[in-house]
Write an enzyme that holds these catalytic residues in place. Sequence first.
Site, PDB file in Angstrom:
ATOM      1  N   GLU A  38     -17.633  -6.359  17.738  1.00 38.19           N
ATOM      2  CA  GLU A  38     -18.068  -7.699  17.386  1.00 38.19           C
ATOM      3  C   GLU A  38     -18.717  -7.743  15.986  1.00 38.19           C
ATOM      4  OE1 GLU A  38     -17.644 -10.715  18.907  1.00 38.19           O
ATOM      5  OE2 GLU A  38     -18.645 -11.497  17.131  1.00 38.19           O
ATOM      6  N   THR A  82     -13.214 -14.346  17.659  1.00 37.07           N
ATOM      7  CA  THR A  82     -12.760 -13.173  18.422  1.00 37.07           C
ATOM      8  C   THR A  82     -11.373 -13.404  19.003  1.00 37.07           C
ATOM      9  OG1 THR A  82     -15.040 -12.778  19.131  1.00 37.07           O
ATOM     10  CG2 THR A  82     -13.346 -11.532  20.255  1.00 37.07           C
ATOM     11  N   HIS A 197     -23.611  -9.921  17.961  1.00 36.64           N
ATOM     12  CA  HIS A 197     -23.118 -11.288  17.767  1.00 36.64           C
ATOM     13  C   HIS A 197     -24.251 -12.134  17.197  1.00 36.64           C
ATOM     14  CE1 HIS A 197     -21.474 -15.252  18.591  1.00 36.64           C
ATOM     15  NE2 HIS A 197     -20.320 -14.694  18.912  1.00 36.64           N
ATOM     16  N   ASP A 256     -13.847  -7.392  14.526  1.00 37.31           N
ATOM     17  CA  ASP A 256     -13.029  -8.572  14.861  1.00 37.31           C
ATOM     18  C   ASP A 256     -13.003  -9.638  13.760  1.00 37.31           C
ATOM     19  OD1 ASP A 256     -15.655  -9.508  15.361  1.00 37.31           O
ATOM     20  OD2 ASP A 256     -15.143 -10.427  17.296  1.00 37.31           O
ATOM     21  N   HIS A 257     -14.127  -9.805  13.040  1.00 37.26           N
ATOM     22  CA  HIS A 257     -14.219 -10.832  11.981  1.00 37.26           C
ATOM     23  C   HIS A 257     -15.568 -10.663  11.305  1.00 37.26           C
ATOM     24  CE1 HIS A 257     -16.867 -12.837  14.811  1.00 37.26           C
ATOM     25  NE2 HIS A 257     -15.914 -12.761  15.715  1.00 37.26           N
TER      26      HIS A 257
HETATM   27  C1  GP9 Z   1     -17.279 -14.192  23.475  1.00 32.69           C
HETATM   28  C2  GP9 Z   1     -17.222 -13.172  22.392  1.00 32.69           C
HETATM   29  C3  GP9 Z   1     -17.716 -13.727  21.102  1.00 32.69           C
HETATM   30  O1  GP9 Z   1     -16.718 -13.788  24.674  1.00 32.69           O
HETATM   31  O2  GP9 Z   1     -15.948 -12.632  22.296  1.00 32.69           O
HETATM   32  O3  GP9 Z   1     -16.858 -14.680  20.594  1.00 32.69           O
HETATM   33  P1  GP9 Z   1     -16.906 -15.159  19.070  1.00 32.69           P
HETATM   34  O4  GP9 Z   1     -17.986 -16.185  18.968  1.00 32.69           O
HETATM   35  O5  GP9 Z   1     -17.202 -13.978  18.214  1.00 32.69           O
HETATM   36  O6  GP9 Z   1     -15.567 -15.712  18.854  1.00 32.69           O
HETATM   37 MN    MN Z   2     -16.378 -12.134  17.703  1.00 28.07          MN
END
Ligand code: GP9
Ligand code: MN
Length: 418
Positions: A38, A82, A197, A256-257
């Site tokens: 994340e 994500t 996150h 992921d980003h």
């Molecule tokens: C939620 C997690 C975070 O299940 O994958 O999502 P994001 O906000 O990073 O898209």
């Molecule tokens: Mn994410």
Amino acid sequence: DGTELPEIKDYVDSLRSDKQSDLYGIAEGKNVIFISAESLQTFVINNEVNGEEITPFLNSLVDDKDTYYFENFYHQTMQGKTSDSEFLTANSLYPLPRGAVFFTHGQNDYHALPEMLNEEGYYTASFHANNKSFWNRDQMYDSLGFDHFYGDESYEVTKDNSIGWGLKDKPFFEQSIKYLQALDQPFYTKFITLTNHFPFDLDEEDRSIEPYDSNSNTLNNYFPTVRYMDESIEQFFNQLKDAGLYEDSIIIIMGDHYGISANHNKAMSQYLEKEEITPYDHIQLQRVPFFIHIPGSGKGKVMSEVSGQIDIKPTILHLLGIDTENDIYFGNDLFSDDRKGYIAQRNGDFISDKYISTEGICYNRETGEPIEEDQTITETDTESPCTAIEEKVTNELGYSDDIIYGDLFRFVDFTGSD
Ligand code: GP9
Ligand code: MN
């Protein structure tokens, strides 16, 4: 009715060579353990905060003889965050310019990595300790061909072992091992972390390094949660070894980003010791780490090629020795010598071997100088050297959108008997 398909098939065929890379089949029959990290960005790798290493374990992987580390790897996500990264990874198609394709086209026909691996005898599962319907994952995972989704109801989540969005990464991996051990092999499994996150909340007891000091609490708190995630991944490697799963698996780690948006540019420029974050710097900050760890391979190295999430599906398939001739996708096997040489961002920006195009300006990728002011480039008399790639990028994004909006894979026989 799919009349666009022959043109699209011709185009995607033109993006790749017939020659397989040297690593084709190196991981044939192995399990695949894919970790979606994340909000992990490349700028923390081999970097420090307050004189402390931020990601000691991931840094050790960069130098590991069994690891290929891609230092110029870009995320390509849009509003689906994500879920967009999951979409790119599974399909080697682009996410949509607006909204999240996981929500808007969750019932399309796809020809995704889990489904293809399924056909090769793999068991496929995703692990993520969040509500199953978040990002419409429960429905989309069926369309992508996952056999099972271990969501929050598969985990023991208490007040003590959770923070922010839910279960902390360390108990998440810890509790996942028993499920992993029980799976039929070979398996393809995806683990999506959660602790790192926004807004990067972390309990004092989980904090191994101190926050940064700037006007952005977001950036300040990012560093300790990144370190926590780094430790959780190290712990997971050890658990895999203890469980006897390590030797027969390849482990892939991908950011992921971005985690730090442009709203924090002032703090970011302070941290990076730059006067300001230019549009060029902003694009370079869209790099996320990508690691392919193949126990026993011994030939790992740092790969400097321009690469991105669009490349993951063909790269994994080729490592496993699975032919993709009849498949339709927009990435490249990253170990092939013959690649497109550019990575498209969803908004039409791109990064090529030589150039970066953003906000209508063409930059020299190496120096960060706008091309007009760069005396070393001579072929700019008539038009920017970015123009030709720009056209390909627009074209390619359009084809991908056509496939999704038209649900065109309904009309394709991927077995090759066309
Ligand atoms: C939620 C997690 C975070 O299940 O994958 O999502 P994001 O906000 O990073 O898209
Ligand atoms: Mn994410």
